[in-house]
Design an enzyme around this catalytic site. Sequence first.
Site: not given
Length: 435
Positions: A352-353
């Site tokens: 995930i960012h």
Amino acid sequence: MMRGKILVLVVLLVGYVMISSDAKPGLHDYGDALSKSILFFEGQRSGKLPSTQRLTWRKDSALHDGADEGMDLTGGYYDRRRQREVQFPNGILNNCSVLEYESPDLPHALEAVRWSTDYFLKSTATPGVVYAQVGDPNGDHNCWQRPEDMDTPRTVYKVSEKAPGSEVAAEIAAALAAASLAFKAFGDRPYSKLLLQRASKVFEFADKYRGSYNESMGSGACPFYCDFSGYEDELLWAAAWLHRATKSPLYWNYVVQNIHNFKPHIEGGISEFGWDSKHAGINVLVSKYVVSQQSLEATTPFLSYADNFVCSVLPESPTNTVSFSPVDYILGDNPLNSSYMVGYGTKFPQRIHHRASSLPSILQQPQHIDCKGGTPYFLTDQPNQNLLIGAVVGGPDIHDAFADDRIDAAKSEPTTYVNAPLVGLLAYFKARSSH
């Protein structure tokens, strides 16, 4: 689609559930998903963490926020993967939550809301001023760094009588009023009263000193959090919540008298409800009151506007039927058989960012990581170092494609303003299922 398919699906079901009692749960463990979706917010906390902190890889951060202004602005939530406390999008946290549907997770849910409202009380403690944001957005975007290590500017942005920001002030007023209902319902009447009193004062400030924070805050607002829909919808949104919390005709009259301020937006069609545009939310919220007062149905347009909103978003559903649950899609009933909530199910996003999740924790690597020191972790195709349990990412595109790529922020980034309404939806389904 904006920020992937997940935001559209959450908006779709929020609108439907708020009006209807016919939405059908599927076969997922909604209780587990609910617990995880609330836990996510602990990973977004700023400030001195409490002894009850369950995501222990997160540590204290931003302990001097507000010092340049002689204020204590520590606490609150980081908006998404970034290191900024941003009041405008975070205000929505308190408006769509677990609190209408009692759950075993209620203590954690109330704690999550209070973490936000305590911060809002700090940011509105000075008469005639609302502290709207801490953290320089440009410096923030330039670094991939743990919140515990932040050495980017902790710039304080505020709105005032001479430099107004009606949208951010009204959004905070709405959040405080909504939260006051929860704390009143669950026994903390003194705190509820404090929140409601502050909500009224902040709304009065927002309405009296009108103007957009786009101009007042400059680069603090744009291009990252520009208000494109104007501030009138936030004023009505706040008035609607204050009416619900106080039952005062003063706020109902305000809503009715100012409906013309956003009729053009409604008549042009609305298909989303989010931190910028509250038009759909206003109509759905007010409609619940209108339905209970049948004499009002013919004299106000809110019910028909709310119906139009739900009808406008239902075609976005992959099956175009009400029985299909977007929540189930998020939890794994989709072509990829993947949950889009971190930690839920056996297959979920691993890259995930999110800065804090992708970088080694203080426990793993006590040494300071500077602004560019985290870049290799950003670029690697290895899974994130820490699981941000409960984080819901932007999700796949309209064709259900999802690469699980940290660099693709639109699809892989979690946000507080996606998780917040999802909490309420999961609580709704939990209450109506056997799981």
